[in-house]
Write a protein that holds these residues in place. Structure first.
Motif, mmCIF file in Angstrom:
data_model
loop_
_atom_site.group_PDB
_atom_site.id
_atom_site.type_symbol
_atom_site.label_atom_id
_atom_site.label_comp_id
_atom_site.label_asym_id
_atom_site.label_seq_id
_atom_site.Cartn_x
_atom_site.Cartn_y
_atom_site.Cartn_z
ATOM 1 N N THR A 176 0.833 -1.197 0.000
ATOM 2 C CA THR A 176 0.000 0.000 0.000
ATOM 3 C C THR A 176 0.868 1.246 0.000
ATOM 4 O O THR A 176 1.867 1.320 0.728
ATOM 5 C CB THR A 176 -0.909 0.019 1.245
ATOM 6 N N PRO A 213 2.507 4.478 0.942
ATOM 7 C CA PRO A 213 2.700 4.893 2.335
ATOM 8 C C PRO A 213 2.122 6.265 2.648
ATOM 9 O O PRO A 213 1.877 7.082 1.765
ATOM 10 C CB PRO A 213 4.228 4.924 2.472
ATOM 11 N N THR A 214 1.910 6.484 3.937
ATOM 12 C CA THR A 214 1.650 7.840 4.394
ATOM 13 C C THR A 214 2.928 8.645 4.230
ATOM 14 O O THR A 214 4.024 8.105 4.235
ATOM 15 C CB THR A 214 1.239 7.826 5.876
ATOM 16 N N GLN A 215 2.802 9.947 4.092
ATOM 17 C CA GLN A 215 3.917 10.840 3.791
ATOM 18 C C GLN A 215 4.790 10.250 2.670
ATOM 19 O O GLN A 215 5.966 9.927 2.871
ATOM 20 C CB GLN A 215 4.791 11.113 5.029
ATOM 21 N N PRO A 216 4.230 10.096 1.466
ATOM 22 C CA PRO A 216 4.980 9.465 0.368
ATOM 23 C C PRO A 216 6.204 10.247 -0.056
ATOM 24 O O PRO A 216 7.078 9.696 -0.724
ATOM 25 C CB PRO A 216 3.933 9.384 -0.759
ATOM 26 N N TRP A 253 4.633 0.604 -5.595
ATOM 27 C CA TRP A 253 4.080 -0.106 -4.446
ATOM 28 C C TRP A 253 3.171 -1.255 -4.830
ATOM 29 O O TRP A 253 3.017 -2.223 -4.085
ATOM 30 C CB TRP A 253 3.323 0.881 -3.562
ATOM 31 N N SER A 274 7.098 7.510 7.978
ATOM 32 C CA SER A 274 6.301 7.049 6.846
ATOM 33 C C SER A 274 5.946 5.586 7.082
ATOM 34 O O SER A 274 6.781 4.802 7.525
ATOM 35 C CB SER A 274 7.086 7.208 5.538
ATOM 36 N N THR A 275 4.704 5.215 6.797
ATOM 37 C CA THR A 275 4.235 3.847 7.032
ATOM 38 C C THR A 275 3.649 3.276 5.752
ATOM 39 O O THR A 275 2.831 3.914 5.094
ATOM 40 C CB THR A 275 3.157 3.823 8.136
ATOM 41 N N PHE A 276 4.097 2.074 5.377
ATOM 42 C CA PHE A 276 3.445 1.373 4.281
ATOM 43 C C PHE A 276 2.963 0.014 4.787
ATOM 44 O O PHE A 276 3.398 -0.472 5.834
ATOM 45 C CB PHE A 276 4.356 1.235 3.054
ATOM 46 N N ARG A 277 2.064 -0.582 4.054
ATOM 47 C CA ARG A 277 1.393 -1.801 4.517
ATOM 48 C C ARG A 277 1.660 -2.951 3.553
ATOM 49 O O ARG A 277 1.610 -2.781 2.336
ATOM 50 C CB ARG A 277 -0.111 -1.551 4.640
ATOM 51 N N ASN A 300 2.095 -3.481 9.150
ATOM 52 C CA ASN A 300 2.405 -2.075 8.910
ATOM 53 C C ASN A 300 3.892 -1.862 9.163
ATOM 54 O O ASN A 300 4.397 -2.170 10.258
ATOM 55 C CB ASN A 300 1.586 -1.173 9.827
ATOM 56 N N ARG A 327 7.082 0.705 9.405
ATOM 57 C CA ARG A 327 7.380 2.110 9.670
ATOM 58 C C ARG A 327 8.816 2.434 9.245
ATOM 59 O O ARG A 327 9.750 1.744 9.633
ATOM 60 C CB ARG A 327 7.193 2.424 11.159
#
Length: 579
Positions: free
Chosen positions: A395, A397-400, A409, A435-438, A451, A453
């Motif tokens: 997924t 990430p947040t703050q790409p 991704w 930044s976090t991706f799943r 998740n 980090r």
């Protein structure tokens, strides 16, 4: 009324004398399948240890088998394959092998593996041919301070194909462990000294279950779940007859210096929530503080089995209460504050599928140049087939803007020869933040999710003292290195590296602060590009939780001024001049 009794420590001697009598007889004409079962007991990283700091040596291990109808079928006590004690298995578990002999069948079976210091009464169980697993397993409990381990294994192909499923059985411990520590940089009013003498846990559950039950079914993936994931989808499980022990009489009579405590699962609060009472000294005078178990949002923190909860006292503003009764009767009033941390696991399973990830969190420090990061995962749709991995979805990430993948991704990474999938990403220059991706693997029964980090911190600074010192030839001296407060656990272990520019120093191996140092050779900390002899002191997460300062002891071999450079990953290199 409990139908199955867990025999406590008072009966251990008798049980040891009759070891093996609980094994059912070998029926004539009944074919059995025999194989080796590997048991893994969790230790303190990333969950809890046994009741002692190492696993018990005299555990009785049982395999309970339920047939395809869900009714009780067999109880077998299994015995070690050798006389060896539990041995350390890498960084995560203690391991021991047992020999298992089960009735051979190809019909669907469900199996419960139980380990405990007491014994199970086979006569009680053997008459229960019509007993369903819910009735039996819900009444199997431990009480007081008795320890126990459990795992559930589903065998769609029956015991005839069970060998692979039993190869590595990761047991879940039915206790949580609580630890209280004083931060190495605890904030105090000027001139005040403060010490922690010990603590007590109040309002504990009186019983704990072996089995973990969720929505009427067994939770087989519990050993691999994070605390956050459990809070989202696991209500917790306490036996129906478990009460909250509110009797506090007699505490503090001989408990000074207690460093940890254990309690059964306590998922929900009641009128008597679990809390901690700490016995401390304020300028040498004994006093008491109450600390409620709350999360960062001020809500009750569920206490789940198999987790380590660490309370670190980081601020004390005034003296506590004169008696434990006063402290217990008053709610938290701001005179003491703590930071709570738990530990996470790097693989999960729903009992059928499994996902391994290389890490949960990766730390970088800010740089003027782009940095390259790597991440590996392995998703097994069938947990018994280690080489049959499949791509998971990734997924965005947040703050790409912080991290950018090499291939995108949605591609799921590149499959390597060893069944892992590799992902390369770029940490952008002059960025800080989280930044976090799943990673999501689709299973036959749902999904497995991790998740991940990526944390980018400012360049960290070591505090080194003294800046200058004199050590005579043949003499010894020490350097104290202090790490900053609040470093994430993913930065550890940290290798503090010491490099002597004139090669006149060696670790003082006769000293407590020198004997743990090892020699190494690597690129010089000075940036010269040349290799240099260096000495390494490894700092673990557990040691950092106990305090942020670490001392390295050296012995001078020859005269002459030298510069001792100190550095490590994430930190700027510091220097001590030694005359």
């Amino acid at each position: 009324m409990k139908k199955i009794l867990y025999l406590t420590a008072a009966l251990l001697c008798a049980a040891a004398c009759t070891k093996g009598t609980t094994v059912p007889p070998q029926e004539d004409g009944v074919e059995r399948v025999t194989f080796t079962m590997g048991l893994n007991l969790p230790q303190n990283r990333p969950v809890t240890r046994a009741m002692g700091e190492t696993p018990a040596k005299d555990l009785h291990v049982y395999v309970l088998v339920f047939g395809s109808s869900g009714n009780f079928n067999d109880l077998v006590e299994v015995f070690p394959a050798s006389d060896a004690d539990f041995s350390k298995d890498g960084q995560e578990n203690y391991h021991k092998e047992y020999i298992v002999s089960l009735r051979k069948t190809e019909s669907h079976q469900s199996v419960h593996v139980i380990a405990m210091p007491g014994t199970l009464d086979f006569a009680t169980l053997s008459g229960g041919a019509t007993e369903a697993w819910q009735d039996i397993m819900k009444t199997l409990v431990t009480q007081g301070t008795d320890d126990g381990y459990w795992q559930y294994i589903d065998l769609p192909g029956g015991t005839a194909t069970a060998a692979e499923a039993f190869r590595q059985v990761r047991l879940v411990r039915n206790f949580a462990k609580l630890s209280v520590k004083v931060s190495g940089s605890v904030a105090l009013p000027s001139g005040v000294t403060f010490n922690l003498l010990g603590f007590e846990t109040y309002n504990k559950p009186s019983e704990g279950s072996f089995a973990i039950i969720k929505d009427g079914a067994f939770y087989s993936g519990y050993a691999d779940a994070t605390l956050d994931a459990l809070r989202e989808n696991y209500p917790g499980y306490m036996p129906d007859e478990s009460a909250i022990d509110t009797e506090n009489a007699g505490k503090w009579t001989d408990e000074d210096g207690k460093a940890q405590d254990y309690l059964y699962e306590r998922p929900e609060p009641t009128a008597n929530p679990t809390f901690i009472l700490m016995k401390c000294t304020w300028n040498g005078e004994v006093c008491y503080y109450r600390m409620d178990l709350m999360d960062s949002d001020g809500g009750y923190l569920p206490i789940y089995r198999n987790f380590l909860y660490t309370l670190r006292i980081d601020k004390v503003s005034k003296k506590g209460y004169a008696t434990p009764e006063e402290a217990a009767n008053y709610s938290f009033n701001g005179n003491i504050s703590t930071d709570l941390s738990t530990q996470e696991l790097e693989d999960i399973s729903d009992g059928l599928s499994r996902m391994y990830v290389q890490y949960i969190e990766k730390v970088f420090v800010r740089s003027e140049l782009d940095q390259t990061g790597y991440f590996r995962y392995k998703f097994l749709p069938d947990a018994t087939q280690e080489s049959a991995s499949a791509a998971a979805s990734l997924t965005v990430p947040t703050q790409p803007s912080l991290i950018v993948p090499a291939g995108g991704w949605t591609e799921g990474g590149t499959k390597a020869a060893d069944a892992w999938y590799d992902l390369e990403y770029t940490v952008k220059a002059d960025q800080e933040g989280l930044s976090t991706f799943r990673v999501t693997g689709q299973t036959g029964s749902g999904t497995l999710v991790r998740n991940i980090r990526i944390r980018v911190l400012p360049v960290q600074t070591l505090t080194v003292s003294p800046a200058t010192q004199t050590i005579a030839s043949g003499g010894s001296g020490s350097v104290c290195v202090t790490l900053p407060e609040g470093l994430p656990s993913s930065m550890f272990p940290i290798e503090l590296t010491f490099e002597d520019s004139a090669s006149v120093l060696n670790p003082d191996y006769g000293s407590e602060n020198g004997k743990d140092m090892t020699a190494s050779g690597s690129s010089s900390l000075t940036g010269s590009g040349k290799n240099a002899v260096q000495f390494i002191k490894t700092v673990t997460w557990a040691a950092y939780q106990d305090g942020q300062s670490f001392t390295a002891a050296f012995k001078r071999l020859a005269a002459g001024t030298t510069n001792l450079y100190i550095g490590t990953t994430y930190f700027k290199t510091e220097k001590v001049t030694i005359n």
